[in-house]
Design an enzyme around this catalytic site. Structure first.
Site, short mmCIF file in Angstrom:
data_model
loop_
_atom_site.label_atom_id
_atom_site.label_comp_id
_atom_site.label_asym_id
_atom_site.label_seq_id
_atom_site.Cartn_x
_atom_site.Cartn_y
_atom_site.Cartn_z
N HIS A 106 9.59 -12.05 18.75
CA HIS A 106 10.78 -12.90 18.92
C HIS A 106 10.43 -14.37 18.72
CE1 HIS A 106 8.77 -13.17 22.80
NE2 HIS A 106 9.44 -14.29 23.03
N ASP A 112 11.75 -17.94 20.61
CA ASP A 112 12.37 -18.21 21.90
C ASP A 112 13.81 -18.72 21.74
OD1 ASP A 112 10.20 -17.44 23.47
OD2 ASP A 112 9.27 -19.42 23.34
N HIS A 118 6.58 -14.69 18.12
CA HIS A 118 5.40 -14.34 18.92
C HIS A 118 5.62 -13.06 19.70
CE1 HIS A 118 7.83 -17.22 21.25
NE2 HIS A 118 7.46 -16.53 22.33
N ARG A 172 5.24 -22.34 30.75
CA ARG A 172 5.71 -22.80 29.44
C ARG A 172 6.65 -23.98 29.62
NH1 ARG A 172 9.59 -18.70 26.63
NH2 ARG A 172 11.19 -20.09 27.39
FE LIG Z 1 8.66 -16.02 24.07
#
Ligand SMILES: [Fe+2]
Length: 307
Positions: A133, A135, A283, A298
């Site tokens: 995917h 983000d 990723h 993140r």
């Molecule tokens: Fe992700």
């Protein structure tokens, strides 16, 4: 030698050389003088040395890192002793920071600041990001990129993989490129995060975050490179196609991220930080380490509307 009549059956997935360009033809190479780069693969991923993310990153260094990000799509930094505030300060050099509207609610994790997404997994939580995917493509303006910092990593396992979606697009057949040119796809969080949410909370958020439409082939706003911009996590269907045709075509397009030739894979060590371009990559978080714990934080930079 493969029997050519098998080519159709293999739907383009033939073995043989699968080389890709790292950058578009318009790219101009220039030396890096404020840091050094060690590439992980021919097209994607490079380790950056000579930069302390905790110290002041001056504009010249930031400009080189920016160029390196466009060129290599994912940058890795070793032995960075930084806290969340330093991580946020580094990320903020690339633009306003994004706040995830429901990640914390869905996962039940607490964070020190609203811009932090804490990816905390153990035997109880299990893995859920182990599908390819980009983000937040369910946003009208999906993120520019993310800075991911290790908090606790398993001794072995828990690698992250990234795929170069510019390389994936370039290597589609001309017929396939012509077929998807101008197509759009619907992206949504409702059938992903939404399934894990309290229904009342989901309904409350719905008007704020409706399903969105993005081009299937995105032109990178800075490099001008065309990238394949559909992903298995959030893309729902291709606009104007009947469901079966849409599903078949999407399966073919999703599968492009699975070629190892377009990927890099990172084995995390304590002190590692990764910074990736969310516009040109997908990723996948390998979920192979349970019952060990893996905790990452993140911080994401706001992006623009895909064109
Ligand atoms: Fe992700």
């Amino acid at each position: 030698m493969i029997d050519p009549t098998l080519a159709g059956l293999m739907n383009g997935f033939l073995p043989g050389p699968r080389t890709a360009e790292r950058v578009p033809a318009t790219w101009t190479d220039a030396p890096y003088t404020r840091c050094s780069l060690s590439p992980l693969t021919p097209t994607i991923g490079a380790i950056v040395e000579g930069v302390d993310l905790g110290g002041p990153v001056d504009d010249d260094v930031a400009a080189e890192l920016h160029r390196a990000l466009l060129e290599w799509k994912v940058l890795f930094f070793r032995d960075q002793d930084i806290d969340g505030a330093q991580q946020a300060r580094f990320a903020a050099k690339w633009g306003p920071l994004e706040t995830h509207p429901f990640y914390g609610t869905v996962t039940g994790t607490e964070v020190a600041a609203p811009e932090v997404v804490r990816l905390e997994k153990d035997a109880k939580v299990g893995g859920f990001e182990n599908l390819w995917h980009s983000d937040v493509t369910w946003r009208e303006e999906p993120s520019l990129g993310s800075v991911l910092r290790t908090i606790e990593v398993p001794d072995i396992g828990g690698d992250t993989l990234w795929a170069d979606m510019g390389a994936a697009y370039d290597r589609l057949t001309p017929t396939m490129q012509a077929r998807i040119d101008g197509m759009t796809a619907v992206h949504d969080w409702y059938t992903n995060f939404g399934l894990a949410m309290d229904p009342d909370e989901r309904d409350r958020l719905r008007p704020q975050f409706p399903a969105v439409e993005h081009p299937v082939v995105r032109t990178h706003p800075e490099t001008g490179r065309r990238t394949l911009f559909v992903n298995r996590a959030f893309t729902q269907h291709l606009v104007g196609l009947d469901p079966r045709e849409s599903d078949e075509l999407l399966e073919h397009l999703y599968a492009q991220a699975s070629f190892p030739e377009y990927q890099c894979r990172w084995r995390w060590r304590p002190g590692d930080v990764a910074f990736w371009d969310n516009r040109s990559t997908q990723h996948y978080a390998s979920s192979d380490y349970f019952p060990a714990r893996r905790v990452m934080e993140r911080i994401t930079v706001c992006g623009d509307r895909p064109r």
